[in-house]
Design an enzyme around this catalytic site. Structure first.
Site, PDB file in Angstrom:
ATOM      1  N   GLU A 173       0.819  -1.213   0.000  1.00  0.00           N
ATOM      2  CA  GLU A 173       0.000   0.000   0.000  1.00  0.00           C
ATOM      3  C   GLU A 173       0.857   1.269   0.000  1.00  0.00           C
ATOM      4  OE1 GLU A 173      -4.121  -1.540   2.118  1.00  0.00           O
ATOM      5  OE2 GLU A 173      -2.704  -0.375   3.322  1.00  0.00           O
ATOM      6  N   GLU A 196      -6.726  -7.578  -0.873  1.00  0.00           N
ATOM      7  CA  GLU A 196      -7.244  -7.445   0.491  1.00  0.00           C
ATOM      8  C   GLU A 196      -8.701  -7.006   0.466  1.00  0.00           C
ATOM      9  OE1 GLU A 196      -5.215  -4.948   3.243  1.00  0.00           O
ATOM     10  OE2 GLU A 196      -3.213  -5.639   2.668  1.00  0.00           O
TER      11      GLU A 196
END
Length: 651
Positions: A144, A300
């Site tokens: 991320e 995710e």
């Protein structure tokens, strides 16, 4: 092929006696791939240069013996405490000059040469040790990027910014010209005088701020590139990726998508928000588009609640499954979660997992097992492509960064503008792609250009060429406001697009939201806060403004552009108005939904030879479809879908 199904797995957070049970439960759930080692740097290198991979050796071997593949992370997302103690210069500095402390995650300056040196040393050790391990199916670089460290304002970043500017512009005279530094006596005599746009008494230079946003996205990408090069050299047979985060402002994902072997995404729509499934649909369509239509991975999602909102609502029964099938329909070849076991300690202990605090005698575990078994039965669907979209929406990070700066005509939420058009097309049952400024538009029957604030000659020429070649172009307010340097567009708002659209914008006329300004004419609609004084010199006026400064003036125009059509909308519309306009425009193009007459909050998307129908409603609903449902094994005709029900109809 088969779907990826699994989660972020953090065995280092649990006693080793739990690991064998983990493998047993993974097999029960139908897990195929686990992401391992995302935040493990401090346990892999407990002190400077002291590496210990014994626990990771055992985990990879256990997973491989259990028939489970590994998406191995480079573990560099959170520097260990010894690194920040020995080298505090790697820490982030905010725009006010405050150094941010460690003890969280992503507490590093992306420009830091020291951080990169130590990160690449760790990655080289991992690549050497595991590059040919039979469990590996992919490398997962970082995590991320930019989520917690999107911008740094330190002296080291200032030096890196100057180098970036020198490469881009070549001379300080070019910087002064392109940045317009004659304004407010901002001219520079050398690159050494340039700083990041730190906290200042009032508005900072818009051109400097735009370049700093570009530089910051590039700097994060350089961190990824450095690590990716190492693992690619060690494992040329393995794909490399990093997880994106939907429509994420700090990173220009059009540039990033060129650097990954497959696109991955983390998506967390809020279960407490009724329309959050639309936000998720936008993310899925963006990921597919970033990858050029190829399958991507949902790296995710949450099985239920997350931990960072003011109210962390759980997903309702069936909601996780419905959102998972939405991702599959829109191109995902993998459904993974954060996390495997719900943690007992740390900042994410209340974030749900595949194995929840309540254990396996729980709704969440039963839902996980059901989905794993279904995805195994649907393995023929993996690797196929979502049906081509007839509509593209332009999305552009330069425009996002620029339109949300200070000292603009109104507070514009660029993401909300883009989402409003995507949402309206969803409501009409139309599958949508996203396009960037370098995308090929020729395959689309309709291209929507919402608030493309930054254009420039090449972009204007591409949009004109698309319309003149036979496409339908729908341009909205605030497009063509500035060039690539954040200077007002030469020749007036819209630049050369003004001739394509057949209009001239005299003046912006935003208004308070409580002031009634409407569109009247063929399309009747309400505006939110935006209007313009527009002169239609070579276009048909379809609707006019009623109320406000622009009263009686052109609000919606249409022009024949050689073989195509060019529309201009000089307003922001409420959802009803946006849908009404799109119905009118789509009626000319022949673009139709996959399934006509679907009730609200139902989506139907074709992928391969299957049409996937997903309900996001909280009550039963009848849907106008028929066919063989692979999930239930029966042929259905106008079935009643249960709340959050799903059909996978084979054509």
């Amino acid at each position: 092929m088969t779907f990826w199904f699994g989660a972020d797995y953090n065995p280092e957070q649990w006693p080793e006696e739990v690991w064998a049970d983990d493998i047993r439960l993974m097999r029960e759930a139908g897990v195929t791939v686990m992401t391992v080692g995302v935040f493990s740097w401090g346990l892999l290198e407990r002190s400077n240069g002291s590496f210990d991979f014994t626990w990771l050796d055992r985990i990879l071997d256990l997973l491989h013996d259990g028939g489970i593949g590994v998406d191995l992370a480079t573990s560099t997302a959170s520097p260990p405490q010894w690194l920040t103690t020995e080298h505090p210069e790697v820490l982030l500095v905010d725009e006010w000059g405050h150094t941010l402390s460690p003890g969280s995650r992503q507490h590093y300056n992306p420009s830091s040469a020291t951080y990169r040196r130590y990160a690449c040393r760790l990655v080289a050790k991992l690549a050497e040790r595991y590059g040919s391990h039979p469990a590996l199916v992919a490398w997962h670089v970082g995590n991320e990027y930019g989520n917690d460290n999107p911008r740094d304002y330190s002296d080291e970043t200032a030096a890196a910014f100057r180098d970036w500017l020198a490469r881009k512009y070549g001379s300080i005279d070019a910087v002064n010209k392109r940045w317009g530094t004659a304004f407010w006596s901002q001219n520079y005599t050398g690159f050494d005088e340039i700083l990041p746009p730190r906290a200042a008494p009032t508005f900072r230079n818009p051109s400097q701020s735009l370049d700093f946003d570009r530089f910051s996205s590039d700097t994060l990408l350089d961190c990824y590139r450095a690590e990716a090069a190492i693992v690619r050299a060690a494992s040329p047979h393995l794909p490399v990726t990093t997880n994106f985060m939907g429509l994420f402002k700090p990173a220009d994902y059009w540039a990033w998508a060129k650097e990954v072997d497959f696109v991955s995404d983390d998506a967390y729509p809020d279960p407490a928000v009724m329309d959050s499934w639309k936000d998720a649909a936008l993310q899925r369509d963006l990921m597919r588009s970033l990858g050029g239509g190829k399958p991507w991975m949902l790296m995710e999602q949450a099985t239920s609640a997350v931990n960072w909102r003011a109210l962390n609502a759980p997903k309702l029964p069936g909601q996780m499954r419905a959102l998972s099938y939405q991702a599959v329909a829109r191109g995902a070849d993998g459904i993974l979660y954060f996390q495997w076991r719900q943690a007992r300690r740390g900042g994410e202990k209340f974030h749900s997992g595949m194995v929840p605090h309540g254990g396996t005698d729980s709704r969440i575990w039963r839902d996980v097992v059901q989905l794993g078994r279904e995805l195994h039965r649907l393995r023929d669907l993996a690797g196929t492509h979502t049906a081509p979209a007839g509509v593209a929406i332009m999305v552009d990070w330069d425009s996002w960064w620029s339109i949300e700066q200070d000292a603009t005509p109104a507070r514009i939420d660029y993401k909300a503008v883009v989402s409003s058009w995507h949402s309206a097309l969803l409501d009409l049952g139309i599958t949508v792609d996203f396009a960037g400024r370098h995308s090929d538009l020729s395959e689309y029957g309709l291209v929507v250009v919402p608030a493309l604030f930054v254009t420039g000659g090449a972009m204007e020429e591409a949009l004109t060429a698309y319309a003149e070649a036979g496409g339908t172009l729908l341009v909205t307010a605030l497009t063509g406001t500035t060039d690539e340097d954040a200077a007002l567009t030469p020749g007036g708002y819209l630049g050369t697009l003004a001739a394509t659209l057949g209009v001239r914008i005299e003046e912006f006329a935003p208004h308070p939201s409580e002031e009634a300004v409407r569109l009247v004419g063929e399309i009747e609609a309400e505006t939110v806060q935006w209007a313009e004084v527009v002169h239609a010199h070579d276009a048909l006026v379809v609707s006019r403004f009623a109320g406000g400064l622009a009263d009686g003036g052109a609000a919606l125009t249409r022009r024949n552009a050689r073989a195509g059509i060019a529309w201009y909308l000089a307003a922001d519309l409420t959802p009803d108005g946006t849908r009404a306009l799109l119905r009118r425009v789509l009626g000319e193009t022949g673009i139709t939904p996959e399934v006509a007459g679907l009730p609200a909050d139902i989506e139907a998307v074709r992928r391969g030879r299957w049409t996937i129908v997903v309900s996001h409603r909280r009550e039963p609903v009848t849907v106008p479809v028929a066919g063989f449902d692979v999930l239930s094994g029966v042929t259905v005709r106008t079935p009643v879908l249960v709340p959050f029900g799903v059909l996978v109809l084979e054509r």
